[in-house]
Write an enzyme that holds these catalytic residues in place. Structure first.
Site, PDB file in Angstrom:
ATOM      1  N   GLU A 131      -6.313  -0.648  -6.274  1.00  0.00           N
ATOM      2  CA  GLU A 131      -7.276   0.405  -5.389  1.00  0.00           C
ATOM      3  C   GLU A 131      -6.846   1.474  -5.538  1.00  0.00           C
ATOM      4  OE1 GLU A 131      -7.910  -1.011  -1.179  1.00  0.00           O
ATOM      5  OE2 GLU A 131      -6.548  -2.539  -1.576  1.00  0.00           O
ATOM      6  N   SER A 160     -12.041 -11.734  -8.161  1.00  0.00           N
ATOM      7  CA  SER A 160     -13.535 -11.444  -7.343  1.00  0.00           C
ATOM      8  C   SER A 160     -14.771 -11.719  -8.305  1.00  0.00           C
ATOM      9  CB  SER A 160     -13.323 -10.046  -6.996  1.00  0.00           C
ATOM     10  OG  SER A 160     -13.125  -9.080  -8.200  1.00  0.00           O
ATOM     11  N   GLY A 161     -14.591 -12.147  -9.326  1.00  0.00           N
ATOM     12  CA  GLY A 161     -15.705 -12.602 -10.293  1.00  0.00           C
ATOM     13  C   GLY A 161     -15.248 -13.086 -11.405  1.00  0.00           C
ATOM     14  N   HIS A 209       0.927  -1.219   0.028  1.00  0.00           N
ATOM     15  CA  HIS A 209      -0.095  -0.034   0.054  1.00  0.00           C
ATOM     16  C   HIS A 209       0.883   1.257  -0.004  1.00  0.00           C
ATOM     17  CE1 HIS A 209      -4.164  -1.203   1.259  1.00  0.00           C
ATOM     18  NE2 HIS A 209      -3.782  -2.164   0.462  1.00  0.00           N
TER      19      HIS A 209
END
Length: 321
Positions: free
Chosen positions: A107, A173-174, A38
């Site tokens: 992100e 995630s999908g 991060h």
């Protein structure tokens, strides 16, 4: 038996402490370790964000046999793919072949600092796929030139190339990310215990490859203190990744989670010292088919007590599952 990992959370610990903690995790008997990458913490209360790759280099030399992994690095904004490939190859050499490169589409929280905007999720997936192709080409050796939709590479080459190169993991995630991971990854990464994610990965080429999950926990002999700390530092968790990936900074996460109560967090995160509660949180990942699960202990200063408890109570109980 599911392998249990330790998470170096760069958002809640400085670099010196992170290295000391991972040494303690190896001593306590954890099977592997992962590190977050991060530029910002999610919330100001967490208070840290050292460079993960510098910490990894130190951790690689400070530990003896503990496997290391990014969970995860975004190779498309803050880092160009050729830089990620060089960093990963270097850590693989420093660790003696113990490193795995976990990648994700990123992100806004961490990537907006480059001032390049934040595209739609579909574009971010395109960028990730192209980045992984470049990294894999560099891991294969020789010079790489690439003229793509999102990246340009001009005669890049890794001069210190480990053998074997680091395995690559891709976060999913999908369906779209599962397809991408199935095409390119040696392992799949997910934070939800959903069997459909592993099935989607397997259907696109990932059958038989490892699946690595992650969950937050908050150990404390005083359960109320654990709930308070989990709320202070992880109340953002309930927003879900589709929301959290879009928020630009700690102030936005604080605003988005301002109505989240301590009891709401305690329903998501096991808190206290009852081993049964932690087993209950791990069990869905086991049932979904995950091979490895990295635990996040919430609270920087709580790490030494957590590691002692994990060695004596938690890890033996988890290995009974």
């Amino acid at each position: 038996m599911v392998r249990i990992g330790y998470t170096m959370m760069t958002e809640q610990r400085g670099p010196t402490d992170l290295v000391a903690d991972v040494v303690g995790a190896e001593r306590a008997g954890f099977d592997f370790s992962v590190i977050s990458d991060h530029y910002f913490p999610w919330l100001a209360e967490q208070g840290h964000a050292p460079n993960a790759w510098v910490v990894l280099g130190a951790a690689a030399r400070a530990t003896d046999a503990l496997p290391l992994m990014t969970y995860v690095t975004c190779p498309t904004f803050r880092y160009h793919p050729v830089v990620v490939a060089q960093q990963a190859a270097t850590v693989q050499l420093l660790s003696g072949g113990r490193f795995r490169l976990g990648l994700g589409s990123g992100e806004n929280l961490n990537e907006h600092v480059m001032g390049r905007g934040w595209p739609a999720a579909a574009v971010r997936q395109e960028m990730l796929a192209e980045a992984v192709e470049i990294i894999r080409a560099l891991f294969a050796g020789g010079y790489v030139t690439h003229h793509g939709q999102h990246f340009q590479v001009d005669r890049a080459k890794l001069w210190d190339l480990p053998e074997p190169p680091p395995p690559i993991g891709v976060a999913v995630s999908g369906p779209a990310s599962c397809a991408l991971a199935g095409r390119f990854a040696n392992l799949v990464i997910a934070v939800q215990p959903e069997r459909s994610l592993l099935t989607g990965f397997a259907e696109h080429g990932g059958a038989g490859k490892p699946a690595v999950g992650q969950i937050p926990i908050c150990f404390d002999r005083d359960r109320d203190a654990a709930v308070t700390r989990a709320h202070q530092q992880f109340r953002w968790l309930g927003g879900g990744w589709k929301v959290n990936a879009e928020l630009p900074g700690p102030a936005a996460f604080a605003a988005a989670s301002r109505f989240v109560r301590p009891e709401d967090v305690a329903r998501i995160v096991p808190c206290g010292d009852r081993t049964e509660d932690f087993l209950g949180a791990v069990r869905p990942f086991v049932q979904a088919g995950f091979d490895e699960l990295a635990l996040i202990q919430i609270g920087g200063g709580s790490q030494p007590a957590y590691l002692d408890w994990a060695e004596r109570e938690l890890l033996p109980a988890l290995r009974e599952l």
